[in-house]
Structure formats: C-alpha cells, structure tokens
Design a protein around this motif. Sequence first.
Motif, PDB file in Angstrom:
ATOM      1  N   ILE A 688      26.000  50.354  26.025  1.00  0.00           N
ATOM      2  CA  ILE A 688      26.979  51.424  25.820  1.00  0.00           C
ATOM      3  C   ILE A 688      26.481  52.405  24.767  1.00  0.00           C
ATOM      4  CG2 ILE A 688      29.273  51.922  24.878  1.00  0.00           C
ATOM      5  CD1 ILE A 688      30.262  49.391  26.286  1.00  0.00           C
ATOM      6  N   ASN A 689      25.942  51.892  23.651  1.00  0.00           N
ATOM      7  CA  ASN A 689      25.457  52.765  22.582  1.00  0.00           C
ATOM      8  C   ASN A 689      24.342  53.673  23.075  1.00  0.00           C
ATOM      9  OD1 ASN A 689      27.258  51.488  20.893  1.00  0.00           O
ATOM     10  ND2 ASN A 689      25.730  50.180  19.910  1.00  0.00           N
ATOM     11  N   GLU A 690      23.442  53.119  23.885  1.00  0.00           N
ATOM     12  CA  GLU A 690      22.320  53.916  24.380  1.00  0.00           C
ATOM     13  C   GLU A 690      22.748  54.916  25.439  1.00  0.00           C
ATOM     14  OE1 GLU A 690      19.664  50.963  25.798  1.00  0.00           O
ATOM     15  OE2 GLU A 690      18.820  50.494  23.820  1.00  0.00           O
ATOM     16  N   THR A 691      23.811  54.604  26.160  1.00  0.00           N
ATOM     17  CA  THR A 691      24.226  55.454  27.281  1.00  0.00           C
ATOM     18  C   THR A 691      25.298  56.460  26.888  1.00  0.00           C
ATOM     19  OG1 THR A 691      23.795  53.559  28.745  1.00  0.00           O
ATOM     20  CG2 THR A 691      25.004  55.415  29.676  1.00  0.00           C
ATOM     21  N   TYR A 692      26.283  56.007  26.085  1.00  0.00           N
ATOM     22  CA  TYR A 692      27.434  56.856  25.790  1.00  0.00           C
ATOM     23  C   TYR A 692      27.652  57.109  24.300  1.00  0.00           C
ATOM     24  CZ  TYR A 692      28.603  55.852  30.641  1.00  0.00           C
ATOM     25  OH  TYR A 692      28.569  55.736  32.009  1.00  0.00           O
ATOM     26  N   GLY A 693      26.883  56.493  23.441  1.00  0.00           N
ATOM     27  CA  GLY A 693      27.060  56.685  22.013  1.00  0.00           C
ATOM     28  C   GLY A 693      27.802  55.524  21.365  1.00  0.00           C
ATOM     29  N   THR A 694      27.875  55.577  20.041  1.00  0.00           N
ATOM     30  CA  THR A 694      28.418  54.442  19.281  1.00  0.00           C
ATOM     31  C   THR A 694      29.910  54.555  18.993  1.00  0.00           C
ATOM     32  OG1 THR A 694      27.826  55.544  17.212  1.00  0.00           O
ATOM     33  CG2 THR A 694      26.183  54.040  18.170  1.00  0.00           C
ATOM     34  N   ALA A 695      30.521  55.685  19.307  1.00  0.00           N
ATOM     35  CA  ALA A 695      31.950  55.866  19.020  1.00  0.00           C
ATOM     36  C   ALA A 695      32.770  55.203  20.129  1.00  0.00           C
ATOM     37  CB  ALA A 695      32.293  57.348  18.905  1.00  0.00           C
ATOM     38  N   LEU A 696      33.096  53.929  19.952  1.00  0.00           N
ATOM     39  CA  LEU A 696      33.758  53.179  21.011  1.00  0.00           C
ATOM     40  C   LEU A 696      35.112  53.760  21.379  1.00  0.00           C
ATOM     41  CD1 LEU A 696      32.977  49.457  20.053  1.00  0.00           C
ATOM     42  CD2 LEU A 696      31.732  50.970  21.595  1.00  0.00           C
ATOM     43  N   GLU A 697      35.854  54.228  20.377  1.00  0.00           N
ATOM     44  CA  GLU A 697      37.200  54.759  20.648  1.00  0.00           C
ATOM     45  C   GLU A 697      37.160  56.012  21.504  1.00  0.00           C
ATOM     46  OE1 GLU A 697      35.993  53.913  17.795  1.00  0.00           O
ATOM     47  OE2 GLU A 697      37.250  52.305  16.980  1.00  0.00           O
ATOM     48  N   SER A 698      36.008  56.669  21.578  1.00  0.00           N
ATOM     49  CA  SER A 698      35.894  57.919  22.356  1.00  0.00           C
ATOM     50  C   SER A 698      35.405  57.690  23.776  1.00  0.00           C
ATOM     51  CB  SER A 698      34.940  58.886  21.634  1.00  0.00           C
ATOM     52  OG  SER A 698      35.410  59.190  20.337  1.00  0.00           O
ATOM     53  N   LEU A 699      35.117  56.462  24.125  1.00  0.00           N
ATOM     54  CA  LEU A 699      34.641  56.186  25.475  1.00  0.00           C
ATOM     55  C   LEU A 699      35.728  56.467  26.508  1.00  0.00           C
ATOM     56  CD1 LEU A 699      32.864  52.746  24.892  1.00  0.00           C
ATOM     57  CD2 LEU A 699      31.746  54.964  25.132  1.00  0.00           C
ATOM     58  N   ARG A 700      35.317  56.852  27.710  1.00  0.00           N
ATOM     59  CA  ARG A 700      36.231  57.030  28.833  1.00  0.00           C
ATOM     60  C   ARG A 700      35.691  56.245  30.022  1.00  0.00           C
ATOM     61  NH1 ARG A 700      36.596  60.895  31.584  1.00  0.00           N
ATOM     62  NH2 ARG A 700      38.783  61.067  32.178  1.00  0.00           N
ATOM     63  N   TRP A 701      36.487  55.343  30.560  1.00  0.00           N
ATOM     64  CA  TRP A 701      36.096  54.587  31.731  1.00  0.00           C
ATOM     65  C   TRP A 701      35.740  55.518  32.885  1.00  0.00           C
ATOM     66  CZ3 TRP A 701      33.982  50.808  34.028  1.00  0.00           C
ATOM     67  CH2 TRP A 701      34.362  50.350  35.297  1.00  0.00           C
ATOM     68  N   GLY A 702      36.490  56.613  33.014  1.00  0.00           N
ATOM     69  CA  GLY A 702      36.251  57.532  34.118  1.00  0.00           C
ATOM     70  C   GLY A 702      34.892  58.193  34.081  1.00  0.00           C
ATOM     71  N   ASP A 703      34.271  58.305  32.899  1.00  0.00           N
ATOM     72  CA  ASP A 703      32.928  58.893  32.831  1.00  0.00           C
ATOM     73  C   ASP A 703      31.910  57.998  33.530  1.00  0.00           C
ATOM     74  OD1 ASP A 703      33.931  61.018  31.407  1.00  0.00           O
ATOM     75  OD2 ASP A 703      33.391  60.190  29.443  1.00  0.00           O
TER      76      ASP A 703
END
Length: 824
Positions: A688-703
């Motif tokens: 996840i960190n390598e793909t979407y970044g380290t800010a877990l609260e900002s993740l979106r499943w839809g992305d």
Amino acid sequence: MVLIFKWLLRLTGGAILLALLAVVGLYFLLSRSLPDYDKQLAVKGVSAPVEIVRDNANVPHIFGASDDDTFFGLGYAHAQDRLWQMVTLRRTVQGRLSEVFGPRTIDIDKLMRRYGLYDLARRSVAAQDEATQQALRAYAAGVNARLTEINDGALGRGAPEMFLFNAPIAPWQPADSIAIIKLMAVQLSAHLENEVLYARTSLEVEDEARLADILPEAPGSGIAALPDYAALMPGAEGLRHAALPQKDQHPLSPFKKRAFAGASNAWAAAPARSASGGALLANDPHLGFTAPAIWYLARLDLQSGGVIGGTIPGLPVVMTGRSHDLGWGITSSYMDDQDVFIEKLNPDDPDEYLTPEGPKPFRTERTIIRIKDADPITLTLRWTDNGPVLPGSHYDLATITPSGHVAALSWTALTDADTTMTAGMRLMKSASVDEALAAGQLYVAPSQNLTLVDHDTIALKTIGAMPRRNAQHDTQGRMPARGWVRQNRWRGTSPYSANPEFIAPSGGVLGNTNNKTVDRPFPLHVSFVWGDTQRVHRWRRLMQTRAVHTRDSFIEAQLDTVSFTARSLLPLIGKDLWFTGEAAPEGTPDRQRQRALDLLSEWNGEMNEHMPEPLIYAAWLRALQDRLTRDDLGPLAREFRHPDPVFIERVYRDIDGASAWCDVRRSTRTETCTDIARLALDDALVWINETYGTALESLRWGDAHQATHDHPVLGEVPLLRYFVNIRQSTSGGDNTLLRGRTKGSGPDPFQNVHGAGFRGVYDFADPDSSVFITSTGQSGHFLSRHYDDMAQLWRRGEYIPMSLDPDLARAAAVGVTVLEPAAQ
C-alpha cells in the motif's frame, strides 16, 4: 531568418490542417455506421410493418403483426447496435478469430475447433420445435436485413471496428444463435479446471487432510475420502511439481479461469411476504465486464403478451426479465456437468486408445485454420467415446497426464440435440410458474438455477442436463478419472425430476447466490464445488430481518456492500494483534501496523468505495493467502491468488489441524498463525505504501477497485483506449451482494473485472414500477451517446423503469423505425 520562420509557420499550419482534415475524415467514416433510429425501411422477410420504438434509454420496444415479425425486428435491432459483438462471438465459437486478428488468437481457434461446438450447433437446429425454428429463421432474416442495408447504403461497414479489422461478414444463420448459447456454456463452466487443479494439488500436498483445507467443500456433509491421484493414475507421481509457462489470456478467450466462471444473485418473495401484495423478484447475473456489456435490453410484443428484459445479441430470447404474468431470473448452478477422462493409448498402436471392450481407434478429422498475415495450419482433431481430446496446455492438463495417455472431456454441452433454445423460447412465452418449470425440461447447457414468480407463487429449479454417474466412480467427478474403466463412464443423464427444486416454500422467500442448494450423496450431489459460501449469509440476514419486503428492499439487497467475510475473518486473524504491542515512533512499520489495526477495529465491514478500510483488509487477506500457501505449494500457489474464506477460517480455527499451514516448513523455527497474520499485514502495508502512499486515512477503496469495462479488441490500442474503455470507481468486493470480483493478479490486483452487468427488480403488484439497468449502454458504437449512458447510473446504483406500456415508450422515444415489407 524571417524566411525560415515563415516557412516553419506554413509547415506547422499545414500539418495542423492536415491533422484536422484526417480527424474529420476519420470521424465521417466512423460515424457512417451510427444507426438512424427514426426512419422507414423496406425489407424482405416480414409479413406486415414492424415498428421499433426506442425509448429514452434506447431500449427497443418491438411490435410485429406476428411473433416471427417481432423476432425479425429484434434481429434487426441487435445488428443495428451490436453487430461487431455478434460477429465476434460467432467467430469465436467457429474457431475463426485468427482470420481477422492473426496469430494472437490461434490458441483460441485451436481449442474451439477441438470442442466442435459450431458443428454441434448446426446439427442441433433440427432438434428445435417448429416454432423455435421459425423464430430462429426470422431473427436471422432481421440481422441479414441490416447487413443488406449496410452494404447498399455504404453505412461505414456496420461498426467502427470493421475499418481496423475488415473481413467479409457471412449472412446470419439459425445455427449461429444456438452456437452462441454453447459459447456461453464455455464461459460459465469451471469444472474442467477444478478437476485438474484438484489432481495437481493432491500431487503437491503430502497430507490428505491439508487437501481438504486448500480445496474445501462448501459447508455441509462431506464425501468419502477420494483415492490419491498418484496411486490412481500410474506415472502421475513423476508429474509432481510440473508447471507450464503462464500465458496472458487474450481478452476474447471464452475459457475463463475458475474465479471468473460465472456467478449471480436472484431472490423472490411470495405475495404474503410482499408489502404490496404482489410477488417480487430480483436478479443480477454476473459475467466479465466488457464495453459494451454482453447484455442488451429489449421489449418484445408477442402473441402471448409483452416480454421485457435482458437479451444477449445473437439470441432471439429474453434471458432474464418479465412478462405481465411471469418473472424469471437466472444464476449459475455450478452443476458438475464436465468430467475429464485420462485415456490410455494402445502401446502397440498410438492411433488407438483403451476402452472397457479393448483397443479402439480415435475418431479423427482434419480442419484448416486460416490466419491473417500467416500461412494456414492443418489441425487433426481426435475424439474418444468420452469426448474430444484436448491439448496438454489447456488448463495445464499436461501436468496431470502421464506419458502414454491423453485427456478427453465429457460435457453435457457436447450434444447435437441441444434443445436449450426451445426451452428458452417456451420459458419466455410461459404464463405461470408451472408452465415455466415444464419448459425447463428441455434445457441442456449451461446449467442454471431458474428463479420464477407469477401472481400467486414463487419457485426455484435447477435446469440443465445432469450427468448420470456410477456410484462406484473412481473420483466421483472431483478429479480426472481413468477413461478405460467402465464404472467411470457416464450413463446418460439423470431425469429432470432429479434436479433440485423449491416450490412455494413455507417461509415465502427463496433465493440463490451460487450457494450450495442441496446436500445429497453422490451421485445425486449436483456438485462438490459451489460458487458462494459467503454472500448467502448476508442475504439470509437481509431477508429475515423484514416481515415483508418491497421493491426498494430488494434493490437495497442488490446494492448491499457489507462483507460477511470481513466481519467473520478479521476477529480470527487479528485476535492476538488488536491493541497489543508497545508504543512505536511515527514512521516505523510498527506504528503503521497499529494505525491499520486501529482503523480495522472500528470498521463495520462495509466495502464502500470512499473508505480506506476495505483496501487495507483486502490487501491483508491477499498477502495472508500468499503467506499460507507459497511455502507448501510452490509455483502452484499462483492458482490460489484469490483468498478463500473457508480455507482461512479452517486455518485460524485449526480445524482438523489446519493451522499447520502457518508453519514455514523451510525455516528452522515454528511459526504461529499470529506470526503469519502479522507478517502478512506488514506485507500488505508495504504494498500500500509503495502504491498509494503512507497516509492510510486518505486511502480510497474505489481507487483500487476500478470497474474495468474494457473493449475486448480496441481496449489495448494506444489513445483509442481512452475513448472505448469505461473505468469507474466502485464499492463492493469479492464476497458482497454487490459483487465486484477482483482481478487477483498483476500490478492492479483489486480491479473490479467481474460482476452484475444487468440488474432487474420486478414487482407484480405494480409491474410498471419494475426497474432494470445495465453496466454500459445499449450501443456498441463508441461514438454513440448510448455507448455509456447507463454506466454512471449503474455505478451509483440507479435504475430505469421497465414498462410494457407502449404509450410510455412512445412518450419520450429517441426514434421510431418502421420496417415495411418490400415489394416482391
């Protein structure tokens, strides 16, 4: 210098002008094939004028003086909007894709020629009743009327794709429609691959108890232990660890992996359980996403009454829909209608194989496959008594076929007396549940669960031919069997009465999510492999928490995104990780793990596209599946990329010692399941960190969970793919009722590639309040506004009305086409 600047300006302007002219010219050529929906046309083949009224969603309402005229109109409408799709489906089942696409599709053509489905379809035409044969001829005449119009009017070859992949289009034949049904059977069948996988896994897994973990049966009573494959098949032990190189599957291939071999939801409520007092039915069949979708909405005005719902271009039947008196929905039954047989060659004559009666020559035939920009090839086809001989590359058959043997396939679809089309025609014209059940007797393949409602009752019946196996069968159809042993061979098919059925249940509600429907001993077991062990729990809860249901409550269930799997597995795999561990500095893996666990601990399991928790959960389960299987299965682990909830539950509940999967055999220490859960979560967070970044609260499943409605041919063409592919952020997941099956592999493993291309909900107290939607649009022409006009409605969970009222269709029609009899 000024002169140079002037010439550069002129050259640049000229290049821009030429580019603009090229774009305008290309648009003119491509737009020529856009259908004109508001016209009158003289055609041959109708007895009286046929009216095609296109409502504001571009759904054709077809009115003819006779049923044959109406089917003519449907064929014409299908060819107007989906000609390329129809022609491609036909070429696929004929094994003639390489004539257009070159060597890339040669493997598909070889396999389809070996199956011989098109020849079987041609011979099956005579098996249909007279009314169905007439309907097939009328439908074909309607398709051919559109082809004639295209040729006479120079209408851009009928579809934009024809400019890139130009090839002559043969007239449509009745056999073409039957062949497409057989092609759908290919797409919905997974038992061949499941048998091969079971045999391969039995060769890899030394402990028989562990085989029941990694390939678990659906919950319920089990079966007697099967023999070891190596002991059953002499020479098979030498195939251990065998693996074939992985090939990317061509988008046009109908041979889907077992994870994508068909699914669906359907449920019904009797009038007593309906707030409106009328029966309710909801259906959403699941197939691989494409642009355009496989589904095409249509209304037919037949002599038996109006019918409306989802059709498949190429077929003159409404596959799922309703009339005034009857509603019907389909789900994959997962009936075990395929068996792989390992045939032993005669050591003295390789042109013969062994049978219970002794050596027998193969039935052979030679066929020529023509290939664009390459020399044609000649293929020798072989059949045994059990079915066609298949190549070792097909679903890795070579990995379980000993030297001196070949693999053959028995399958109910391999018949030249296939009356499935007649069954579909009679079902569409039925006026009651009883009539529909009777029609299902003629259904052969692909096997389906048929959910039915009329004004008084509800029913569910498994339709399709069920193989009749000997109770002493070596493998009970779970893995390949010896073809020369009499007790393994099929003894025809079981009577229709043996197929499971549920009529007017006392609870007033029934449904199917591809779950196990019956728990009967072999050989009347129906199947050992079912498509769902998870969604059914959520469905049962939603159905039981209401005394009565409404159309809206059925819609709510169709769109439900709560994962029973997440709610049941997270407490198991994280039980020793929640709120444990010492405080960790910001930026460390320990701190990231704690943040992920904190988010998941407060999550209710809703796979909402706007939330981060579904992505963390999905990545964790994927990494966990990999950690548990890679050490024990080696390269075979790639066949188990999708997390299996039953397998993971068995491991973490230590059922029959299943926690043994947690120990890494190649390490010196003994790992616990808690260790593996923690390591898997760390693996997931690194990804996840390598793909979407380290800010877990900002993740979106839809992305990550983008629905990929890709054009099977143009979707890979640079620049053009941005016009023909439809991508959408979506909710749901592998195990939610709003099912969005993830890809499972590659750089985007959570892409949504398989789900409900059609949704329909019917209320028989107020039929005109019934609704439906498809995942893209009616047109297959990417320049049409109807190419993707339903896509956003589908993504948002919205529907459009499903009315049989002709006045409502005319009120906001986008066009009316009148097909008049041509002067003789």
